[in-house]
Design an enzyme around this catalytic site. Structure first.
Site, PDB file in Angstrom:
ATOM      1  N   LYS A   1       0.862  -1.195   0.000  1.00 18.16           N
ATOM      2  CA  LYS A   1       0.000   0.000   0.000  1.00 18.16           C
ATOM      3  C   LYS A   1       0.886   1.228   0.000  1.00 18.16           C
ATOM      4  CE  LYS A   1      -2.564   1.448   3.554  1.00 18.16           C
ATOM      5  NZ  LYS A   1      -3.705   1.691   4.455  1.00 18.16           N
TER       6      LYS A   1
ATOM      7  N   GLY B   1      -6.076   7.931  15.909  1.00 12.73           N
ATOM      8  CA  GLY B   1      -5.637   9.091  15.120  1.00 12.73           C
ATOM      9  C   GLY B   1      -4.129   9.266  15.041  1.00 12.73           C
TER      10      GLY B   1
ATOM     11  N   ARG C   1     -10.394  -0.971   6.867  1.00 13.26           N
ATOM     12  CA  ARG C   1      -9.540  -1.736   7.803  1.00 13.26           C
ATOM     13  C   ARG C   1      -9.276  -0.951   9.084  1.00 13.26           C
ATOM     14  NH1 ARG C   1      -5.002   1.633   8.550  1.00 13.26           N
ATOM     15  NH2 ARG C   1      -3.165   0.791   7.520  1.00 13.26           N
TER      16      ARG C   1
ATOM     17  N   LYS D   1       2.385  12.818  16.444  1.00  9.95           N
ATOM     18  CA  LYS D   1       0.943  12.926  16.693  1.00  9.95           C
ATOM     19  C   LYS D   1       0.599  12.299  18.039  1.00  9.95           C
ATOM     20  CE  LYS D   1      -0.616  12.442  11.896  1.00  9.95           C
ATOM     21  NZ  LYS D   1      -1.577  11.682  11.080  1.00  9.95           N
TER      22      LYS D   1
ATOM     23  N   SER E   1      -3.752   2.099  17.932  1.00  5.94           N
ATOM     24  CA  SER E   1      -3.764   1.630  16.539  1.00  5.94           C
ATOM     25  C   SER E   1      -2.922   2.566  15.693  1.00  5.94           C
ATOM     26  CB  SER E   1      -5.202   1.629  16.007  1.00  5.94           C
ATOM     27  OG  SER E   1      -5.195   1.721  14.594  1.00  5.94           O
TER      28      SER E   1
HETATM   29  N1  LIG Z   1      -4.723   4.181  12.935  1.00  9.60           N
HETATM   30  C1  LIG Z   1      -4.899   4.053  11.658  1.00  9.60           C
HETATM   31  O1  LIG Z   1      -4.832   2.945  11.120  1.00  9.60           O
HETATM   32  C2  LIG Z   1      -5.199   5.260  10.814  1.00  9.60           C
HETATM   33  C3  LIG Z   1      -5.605   5.074   9.496  1.00  9.60           C
HETATM   34  C4  LIG Z   1      -5.919   6.188   8.723  1.00  9.60           C
HETATM   35  C5  LIG Z   1      -5.813   7.450   9.254  1.00  9.60           C
HETATM   36  N2  LIG Z   1      -5.388   7.602  10.553  1.00  9.60           N
HETATM   37  C6  LIG Z   1      -5.254   8.924  11.156  1.00  9.60           C
HETATM   38  O2  LIG Z   1      -6.492   9.293  11.711  1.00  9.60           O
HETATM   39  C7  LIG Z   1      -6.549  10.722  11.795  1.00  9.60           C
HETATM   40  C8  LIG Z   1      -7.885  11.193  11.211  1.00  9.60           C
HETATM   41  O3  LIG Z   1      -7.881  10.893   9.815  1.00  9.60           O
HETATM   42  P1  LIG Z   1      -9.146  11.236   8.910  1.00  9.60           P
HETATM   43  O4  LIG Z   1      -8.825  10.763   7.546  1.00  9.60           O
HETATM   44  O5  LIG Z   1     -10.391  10.774   9.557  1.00  9.60           O
HETATM   45  O6  LIG Z   1      -9.085  12.826   8.924  1.00  9.60           O
HETATM   46  P2  LIG Z   1     -10.288  13.838   8.655  1.00  9.60           P
HETATM   47  O7  LIG Z   1      -9.649  15.135   8.353  1.00  9.60           O
HETATM   48  O8  LIG Z   1     -11.255  13.247   7.674  1.00  9.60           O
HETATM   49  O9  LIG Z   1     -11.049  13.909  10.068  1.00  9.60           O
HETATM   50  C9  LIG Z   1     -10.480  14.417  11.227  1.00  9.60           C
HETATM   51  C10 LIG Z   1     -11.639  14.962  12.060  1.00  9.60           C
HETATM   52  O10 LIG Z   1     -11.139  15.299  13.356  1.00  9.60           O
HETATM   53  C11 LIG Z   1     -11.787  16.492  13.737  1.00  9.60           C
HETATM   54  N3  LIG Z   1     -11.009  17.122  14.793  1.00  9.60           N
HETATM   55  C12 LIG Z   1      -9.926  17.928  14.674  1.00  9.60           C
HETATM   56  N4  LIG Z   1      -9.514  18.301  15.907  1.00  9.60           N
HETATM   57  C13 LIG Z   1     -10.362  17.730  16.802  1.00  9.60           C
HETATM   58  C14 LIG Z   1     -10.476  17.759  18.216  1.00  9.60           C
HETATM   59  N5  LIG Z   1      -9.594  18.457  18.954  1.00  9.60           N
HETATM   60  N6  LIG Z   1     -11.474  17.078  18.791  1.00  9.60           N
HETATM   61  C15 LIG Z   1     -12.356  16.365  18.052  1.00  9.60           C
HETATM   62  N7  LIG Z   1     -12.292  16.296  16.708  1.00  9.60           N
HETATM   63  C16 LIG Z   1     -11.312  16.981  16.086  1.00  9.60           C
HETATM   64  C17 LIG Z   1     -11.888  17.303  12.467  1.00  9.60           C
HETATM   65  O11 LIG Z   1     -12.861  18.330  12.571  1.00  9.60           O
HETATM   66  C18 LIG Z   1     -12.258  16.221  11.466  1.00  9.60           C
HETATM   67  O12 LIG Z   1     -13.656  16.060  11.349  1.00  9.60           O
HETATM   68  C19 LIG Z   1      -5.313  11.234  11.039  1.00  9.60           C
HETATM   69  O13 LIG Z   1      -4.297  11.557  11.961  1.00  9.60           O
HETATM   70  C20 LIG Z   1      -4.906  10.038  10.202  1.00  9.60           C
HETATM   71  O14 LIG Z   1      -3.533  10.074   9.853  1.00  9.60           O
HETATM   72  C21 LIG Z   1      -5.105   6.525  11.330  1.00  9.60           C
END
Ligand SMILES: NC(=O)c1ccc[n+]([C@@H]2O[C@H](COP(=O)([O-])OP(=O)(O)OC[C@H]3O[C@@H](n4cnc5c(N)ncnc54)[C@H](O)[C@@H]3O)[C@@H](O)[C@H]2O)c1
Length: 315
Positions: free
Chosen positions: A67, A213, A110, A219, A285
């Site tokens: 990926k 997140g 996933r 982060k 995660s």
């Molecule tokens: N663990 C994993 O496997 C995995 C996989 C994909 C993405 N991620 C991570 O997850 C995170 C979110 O990704 P996404 O694609 O959903 O992003 P996104 O931009 O679609 O959504 C993030 C959301 O968080 C909200 N937000 C921001 N600050 C906040 C706060 N203080 N309190 C509550 N909500 C808040 C935003 O308004 C937004 O709606 C990123 O850091 C991304 O890298 C993790």
């Protein structure tokens, strides 16, 4: 070279239900724990000022996967998704490419699927209510998968009230404040990880936290003190210790390897899970390529069975 099927975003989501993703992701953690599936460490390529690329390989069930995926936090302000990418699925015996899949949908499924897998393994058995903190793409899929796994009520929180309302409306849950979301039995944090949303004072006996997140260096969604006072679990130690929710507490010398259990070991019954009903459990995660392989394999099987149509390319 033969024609290669390509599953776009909608085809992947049509091919794999949240229920199927949950079962497949759980089985992938078990296969990896047993040593049957291989997964070298993911490689980060920074794009300074914008975000990062990740190359994520895995092999299992006769398939190999790469990926090539991103996290560009500034993208929503440009009207673009935070995460985009592509998945290449190959034959593990011949090395031939078998399928290309949209990386965004595979990642969403996933990532969402691991939330109930971890919650079912680590939360109290009677846990019923879900708090979702961060209702963007991956928060939405985490919530959808929690609902698909039978968690019936939830509070959705997001500073973007519209995002919280939309998700709550879809699932028949409700939108609420951060502290309301944090009072749920199982809390899924899926924010960009720019500032902590969970502090030590928020921890209540019996809580389970899914921290989704913080999936890269720098982060964090919880303070170091909050992390250090939980019973700790992660998807994979190498990733979680270098680019996950646990990283800050490890760097501060508050958490050592022995205190952290991988989810696969708990699922296999080789390590204890929740220490007791009053413990606060935290699952970090970071997102594993074995999860992608699990979902991509289900998508390919659906295509082979004629359940979805693919486009094709000749390389
Ligand atoms: N663990 C994993 O496997 C995995 C996989 C994909 C993405 N991620 C991570 O997850 C995170 C979110 O990704 P996404 O694609 O959903 O992003 P996104 O931009 O679609 O959504 C993030 C959301 O968080 C909200 N937000 C921001 N600050 C906040 C706060 N203080 N309190 C509550 N909500 C808040 C935003 O308004 C937004 O709606 C990123 O850091 C991304 O890298 C993790």
């Amino acid at each position: 070279m033969a024609q290669i099927p390509v599953l776009d975003h909608d085809a992947v989501l049509a091919a794999v239900s949240p229920e199927q993703a949950i079962v497949a992701v759980r089985e992938a953690f078990l296969a990896h724990h047993r040593g049957e599936w291989a997964m070298p460490a993911k490689v980060y390529l920074e794009s300074p000022g914008f975000g990062d690329f990740r190359a994520m390989p895995a092999r299992g069930a006769g398939l190999a996967l790469l990926k090539w995926v991103t996290s560009f936090p500034g993208n929503p302000a440009r009207g673009l998704p935070t995460v985009t990418g592509i998945v290449c699925l190959s034959d593990a015996e011949t090395g031939e490419p078998l399928m290309l899949l949209d990386g965004r949908s595979v990642t969403a499924l996933r990532t969402g699927a691991v939330a109930p897998v971890a919650a079912r393994a680590l939360a109290r058995e009677e846990a019923a209510g879900v708090g979702v903190v961060g209702c963007g793409l991956h928060g939405t899929w985490a919530a959808r998968c929690m609902a698909a796994a039978g968690y019936e009520t939830g509070v959705c929180h997001d500073p973007n009230a519209e995002a919280a309302q939309r998700l709550a409306g879809e699932l028949g849950w409700r939108a609420g404040t951060l502290s309301e979301a944090l009072r749920a039995d199982v809390v899924c944090c899926v924010t960009p990880g720019e500032q902590p949303v969970v502090e030590a004072g928020d921890l209540r006996p019996g809580l389970h936290l899914n921290m989704l997140g913080a999936d890269g260096p720098g982060k964090a969604e919880a303070t170091v003190a909050a992390v250090a006072s939980c019973a700790l679990f992660c998807d994979e130690w190498e990733q979680a210790s270098h680019g996950g929710e646990l990283t800050g507490a490890i760097r501060a010398g508050l958490v050592e390897r022995e205190r952290v259990t991988e989810l696969g070991a708990v699922l296999a019954g080789d390590a204890p899970g929740r220490p007791g009903p009053d413990a606060v459990t935290l699952f970090d995660s970071t997102g594993l390529a074995i999860q992608d392989l699990a979902v991509a394999a289900v998508a390919r099987a659906a295509w082979q069975a004629g359940a979805v149509e693919a486009q094709t390319v000749r390389l």
